[in-house]
Design a protein around this motif. Structure first.
Motif, PDB file in Angstrom:
ATOM      1  N   UNK A  25      20.097  26.064  51.416  1.00  0.00           N
ATOM      2  CA  UNK A  25      19.814  26.946  50.165  1.00  0.00           C
ATOM      3  C   UNK A  25      20.826  27.929  49.867  1.00  0.00           C
ATOM      4  N   UNK A  26      21.516  28.579  50.944  1.00  0.00           N
ATOM      5  CA  UNK A  26      22.327  29.435  50.466  1.00  0.00           C
ATOM      6  C   UNK A  26      23.594  28.896  49.877  1.00  0.00           C
ATOM      7  N   UNK A  27      23.841  27.715  50.239  1.00  0.00           N
ATOM      8  CA  UNK A  27      25.166  26.862  49.888  1.00  0.00           C
ATOM      9  C   UNK A  27      24.993  26.526  48.380  1.00  0.00           C
ATOM     10  N   UNK A  28      23.668  25.962  48.062  1.00  0.00           N
ATOM     11  CA  UNK A  28      23.739  25.205  46.962  1.00  0.00           C
ATOM     12  C   UNK A  28      23.772  26.265  45.698  1.00  0.00           C
ATOM     13  N   UNK A  29      24.372  25.688  44.563  1.00  0.00           N
ATOM     14  CA  UNK A  29      24.414  26.483  43.391  1.00  0.00           C
ATOM     15  C   UNK A  29      24.035  25.854  42.271  1.00  0.00           C
ATOM     16  N   UNK A  30      23.638  26.471  41.048  1.00  0.00           N
ATOM     17  CA  UNK A  30      23.058  25.501  39.816  1.00  0.00           C
ATOM     18  C   UNK A  30      24.393  24.660  39.584  1.00  0.00           C
ATOM     19  N   UNK A  42      13.854   4.247  45.993  1.00  0.00           N
ATOM     20  CA  UNK A  42      15.153   4.341  45.417  1.00  0.00           C
ATOM     21  C   UNK A  42      15.673   5.645  45.662  1.00  0.00           C
ATOM     22  N   UNK A  43      17.153   5.703  45.222  1.00  0.00           N
ATOM     23  CA  UNK A  43      17.947   6.765  45.488  1.00  0.00           C
ATOM     24  C   UNK A  43      18.617   7.297  44.287  1.00  0.00           C
ATOM     25  N   UNK A  44      18.634   8.374  43.882  1.00  0.00           N
ATOM     26  CA  UNK A  44      19.376   8.608  42.682  1.00  0.00           C
ATOM     27  C   UNK A  44      20.390   9.905  42.857  1.00  0.00           C
ATOM     28  N   UNK A  45      21.127  10.300  41.828  1.00  0.00           N
ATOM     29  CA  UNK A  45      21.801  11.478  42.066  1.00  0.00           C
ATOM     30  C   UNK A  45      21.292  12.454  40.984  1.00  0.00           C
ATOM     31  N   UNK A  46      20.651  13.530  41.567  1.00  0.00           N
ATOM     32  CA  UNK A  46      20.049  14.549  40.666  1.00  0.00           C
ATOM     33  C   UNK A  46      21.082  15.787  40.519  1.00  0.00           C
ATOM     34  N   UNK A  47      20.502  16.780  39.578  1.00  0.00           N
ATOM     35  CA  UNK A  47      21.418  17.767  39.117  1.00  0.00           C
ATOM     36  C   UNK A  47      20.472  19.165  39.495  1.00  0.00           C
ATOM     37  N   UNK A  48      21.091  20.049  40.302  1.00  0.00           N
ATOM     38  CA  UNK A  48      20.520  21.088  40.636  1.00  0.00           C
ATOM     39  C   UNK A  48      20.222  22.129  39.508  1.00  0.00           C
ATOM     40  N   UNK A  49      19.291  22.298  39.103  1.00  0.00           N
ATOM     41  CA  UNK A  49      19.086  23.281  37.885  1.00  0.00           C
ATOM     42  C   UNK A  49      18.544  24.670  38.128  1.00  0.00           C
ATOM     43  N   UNK A  50      17.707  24.769  39.242  1.00  0.00           N
ATOM     44  CA  UNK A  50      17.202  26.092  39.640  1.00  0.00           C
ATOM     45  C   UNK A  50      17.054  26.088  41.276  1.00  0.00           C
ATOM     46  N   UNK A  51      17.184  27.325  41.675  1.00  0.00           N
ATOM     47  CA  UNK A  51      16.625  27.487  43.101  1.00  0.00           C
ATOM     48  C   UNK A  51      15.744  28.437  43.510  1.00  0.00           C
ATOM     49  N   UNK A  52      14.711  28.042  44.358  1.00  0.00           N
ATOM     50  CA  UNK A  52      13.649  29.153  44.231  1.00  0.00           C
ATOM     51  C   UNK A  52      12.572  28.871  45.560  1.00  0.00           C
ATOM     52  N   UNK A  53      11.605  29.532  45.653  1.00  0.00           N
ATOM     53  CA  UNK A  53      10.842  29.418  46.890  1.00  0.00           C
ATOM     54  C   UNK A  53       9.491  29.193  46.594  1.00  0.00           C
ATOM     55  N   UNK A  54       9.096  28.618  45.469  1.00  0.00           N
ATOM     56  CA  UNK A  54       7.736  28.445  45.414  1.00  0.00           C
ATOM     57  C   UNK A  54       7.452  26.567  45.353  1.00  0.00           C
ATOM     58  N   UNK A  55       6.693  26.442  46.116  1.00  0.00           N
ATOM     59  CA  UNK A  55       6.184  25.093  46.702  1.00  0.00           C
ATOM     60  C   UNK A  55       5.506  24.435  45.297  1.00  0.00           C
TER      61      UNK A  55
END
Length: 816
Positions: A25-30, A42-55
């Protein structure tokens, strides 16, 4: 609990939430890529768009497999731009992601990987995992990513594959590419010291005893006198009847010099590069007023007639923005044009120019992507077709959209169906950059925006070096047919002009916007016309393969010897395409070398470059082609352009038919007489008094613009109304009819604006799917966003109806 929002490269409108650990969580950036599981296996390459703490409340969040990047590979501005595209063009954000990223950055479980041929690998350099994959690829030519998972027996294999791609050991399936080398032709010319009269006497003294060599020199003079064009070695040996060894001896004696045209072009440019940036007065004035306009407005239109030297102005502007350390994006409508332009820009800016378009291999595209992201020296200027819009610019300062009226800037299939010009303006807005649109025949919407003071306008009304505009001659086909002055599809005027140009050693372009030999074959006894089995369209006859084929789905049959319905043998062809013209030319001018340029001859990877190069090298005298020729190509030896039939463009059932025809004819006409001599354009037509044709003849853009605006306002078309086109497709005719009617009724009840339809298009069945279209016209005063949300809601409820779920709906916003 820590979560990331991930965009998946699938046609889905929403993002998905995945769970990550605290360190992640602390390493990942948008803008970083993560490998994520999706669905059962299946497995895909996704792109991180946002980082949050809401399940997420609707589903249990899965964990990501792993993080693929050390630093973000997409930028925040890029993500904003994607959201705008997804929103405005009404498509899923996943579509945009998939369209934007080079496939090399999007590994997934279905990707196929193969071993790169002729690469020797030092086994000791490979890690254990890499060695296993490398060995497996020796036993089997290609593997899916899924198979490799089972070979290594571990989930996290994408980083291993990425490393191997970088080391150039493996390649992704779709990219075994050849590279194109233009063919070099040997030419000879007399050494400069022998060009004077005294020099000639001296030369004959030198060659007194060498008869063969003397003969060659004499036939060289004959050839020079007969033809104005440069003399090729091949021709010289044919005429003098000797061998190339004798010519070689002459070259060694320094009597003849050999040279190659291909190199000749480049070295010539090299000399000019210091001088070339002296703009003419008109260009200088235009350049200053562009700068003034861009300081006040975001967008400026440069409306310059064909060959007025727009590219030089662009180069000058690029220099200014480069010196302030900004990146520049130069968009072109056609991949073929990039090849011509890149060489021009590289002479000025050296290796600061990067090229990005879909004909490049994956590794090259990924490389340009990384260079742009790092704002490296090598990618200060990016040239590309519409896909270059999606690169992750670090600091964009200027966007140039050349030939902005071209319809190829609009993507048709698959989604995102964006228009590169409009998206470029939004992108520039996000970057606080400026946009320069250039065109000889601007689209009506753009020109309308300059008139309402939204964009700046700069006009260049004279050609570079004061070359005169081509002279346009109209030929009335009714009259010529009546007086029996036609030979096939050629009027006597056109034939005379072609003959004259050929004797002067000049080149000719003939334009006919239809490929094949003839569009219809008809039975004279019962009138039956062969149709395609899967589409509702007649089959086009292609003579050189002797077959009938469908231009929509590719279905083909061999040419029937008798009618399929009444077995009569009287079959006739109607209409004409490029093949037929090419054939008529061969019988009219058997000595001239003719060639045609259309989709059938430019199929190969480098078909386009091959034809353009041989035309530049003057191996081809007459080039017959479709609209590919209308793009901004630059040939200096063309003196005559013929438009075979101007009417079939004018009568196209499309609200832009007149505007398009005007643009097309003006662009084609602009290919004539570009160097120092006034060119000539001959337009054959059945109604020479038609307004549009008159406007082309008088180079009267404003007249065309005003007339079209007046019509558009009455009949509710852009720029006064925005149009959204819904296309519904299904194999079942009745179900489609019912579904389209249901959707139309819902739309027209809930929208307070014109909704037209559901209409059967001119071709109402393609590949066995029936088609219906609905047009929604949104007036200027209503909010676009709100209307689109309403439309989207109705489409969602349409999909919720069980019996209509099988109907495919595609949304095309601003489909023009």
């Amino acid at each position: 609990m820590y979560f990331v929002e991930v965009i998946l490269p699938l046609s889905l409108a929403k993002t998905f939430t995945y769970r990550v650990s605290e360190t992640e969580f602390h390493f990942i950036k948008k803008g970083m890529r993560v490998a994520v599981p999706f669905g059962k296996s299946k497995m895909y390459t996704g792109l991180v768009m946002d980082i949050h703490e809401n399940a997420p409340n609707l589903y249990e969040a899965k964990e990501i497999h792993q993080i693929l990047d050390e630093i973000p590979i997409g930028t925040e501005i890029q993500l904003k731009h994607w959201l705008w595209i997804a929103n405005y063009y009404m498509c899923g954000i996943g579509d945009v992601y998939r369209g934007a990223f080079p496939t090399g950055l999007l590994l997934e479980s279905e990707t196929i990987i193969s071993h790169k041929p002729n690469v020797t690998v030092n086994d000791s350099e490979l890690s254990d995992d890499e060695f296993l994959i490398y060995e497996a690829l020796h036993h089997q030519s290609s593997l899916k990513v899924q198979d490799i998972v089972s070979i290594l027996n571990k989930k996290n294999i994408l980083p291993v594959l990425q490393k191997m791609i970088l080391k150039d050991i493996i390649v992704l399936e779709e990219e075994i590419k050849e590279s194109y080398k233009p063919k070099l032709i040997r030419y000879v010319k007399l050494h400069s010291q022998y060009e004077t009269d005294e020099g000639l006497e001296q030369l004959l003294q030198v060659l007194k005893s060498a008869h063969k060599q003397k003969e060659i020199v004499l036939s060289y003079f004959q050839l020079r006198a007969l033809e104005k064009s440069p003399v090729t070695v091949k021709k010289l040996t044919e005429v003098s009847g000797s061998t190339s060894t004798v010519i070689k001896a002459l070259i060694e004696k320094e009597i003849l010099e050999e040279y190659f045209i291909q190199h000749d072009r480049v070295s010539y440019e090299g000399k000019a590069s210091e001088k070339q940036l002296l703009l003419s007065e008109a260009q200088e004035a235009a350049f200053d007023s562009i700068k003034k306009n861009l300081s006040e407005k975001e967008v400026c239109l440069l409306h310059g007639v064909t060959s007025s030297g727009k590219t030089e102005i662009y180069i000058k502007l690029i220099e200014e923005y480069l010196s302030s350390g900004k990146q520049i994006l130069y968009l072109l409508p056609e991949i073929a044009l990039t090849t011509q332009l890149v060489s021009r820009l590289r002479l000025h800016f050296g290796d600061k120019v990067a090229v990005f378009h879909s004909k490049y291999s994956n590794n090259e595209r990924v490389e340009v992507w990384k260079q742009t992201l790092e704002n490296s020296e090598k990618a200060q200027i990016v040239i590309g077709a519409r896909s270059a819009l999606f690169l992750p610019f670090a600091d964009l300062g200027l966007l140039i959209v050349d030939e902005e009226h071209e319809q190829t800037f609009k993507q048709v299939d698959p989604a995102p169906r964006y228009h590169a010009r409009d998206s470029a303006i939004v992108l520039a807005n996000l970057h606080k950059a400026k946009v320069l649109l250039g065109s000889a025949t601007p689209s009506i919407e753009t020109y309308f925006n300059t008139q309402t003071d939204k964009y700046g306008l700069v006009s260049l009304s004279e050609r570079y070096n004061n070359v005169r505009m081509p002279e346009i001659v109209l030929v009335d086909l009714k009259d010529k047919h009546f007086r029996k002055r036609m030979t096939g599809h050629f009027s006597d005027v056109l034939i005379e002009e072609i003959a004259e140009a050929l004797t002067l050693g000049e080149q000719i372009i003939l334009f006919q916007n239809r490929r094949g030999y003839s569009p219809i074959i008809e039975c004279l006894t019962c009138g039956h016309v062969p149709h395609c089995q899967q589409c509702d369209v007649s089959l086009t006859f292609h003579k050189h393969k002797n077959q009938l084929r469908c231009h929509y789905c590719g279905y083909s049959i061999s040419k029937p010897t008798h009618c399929h319905s009444c077995s009569s043998v009287d079959m006739t062809t109607k209409g004409f395409g490029t093949e037929q013209i090419e054939q008529e030319l061969m019988s009219l001018f058997p000595k001239a070398k003719t060639w045609r340029m259309d989709q059938d001859t430019t199929r190969g990877k480098f078909g386009f470059e091959k034809i353009i190069d041989s035309f530049k090298n003057r191996e081809i005298d007459i080039l017959v082609g479709t609209q590919m020729l209308a793009k901004g190509l630059d040939f200096d030896n063309v003196s005559l352009v013929g438009i075979m039939n101007a009417d079939n463009m004018l009568h196209h059932p499309d609200f832009r038919a007149f505007e398009r025809s005007y643009q097309m004819m003006t662009q084609v006409a602009g290919r004539a007489g570009r160097a120092d001599k006034q060119g000539k354009v001959i337009i054959q037509t059945y109604n020479p008094n038609h307004n549009t044709i008159q406007q082309v003849t008088n180079h009267n853009y404003l007249g065309m613009y005003k007339e079209q605006l007046y019509d558009r306002q009455i009949y509710k078309y852009p720029p006064y109304f925005r149009i959204i086109k819904l296309t519904l497709k299904n194999k079942d005719y009745d179900k489609l009819k019912e579904g389209a009617m249901w959707l139309y009724q819902v739309l027209s009840q809930n929208l307070d604006m014109p909704v037209l339809g559901p209409e059967e298009p001119a071709i109402n069945r393609i590949r066995n799917e029936y088609i219906r279209t609905i047009l929604i016209k949104i007036p200027q005063n209503l909010p676009l966003g709100g209307t689109k949300k309403t439309i989207q809601k109705m489409l969602n409820s349409f999909e919720a109806v069980a019996q209509y779920r099988a109907i495919k709906v595609t949304i095309n916003v601003d489909f023009y």
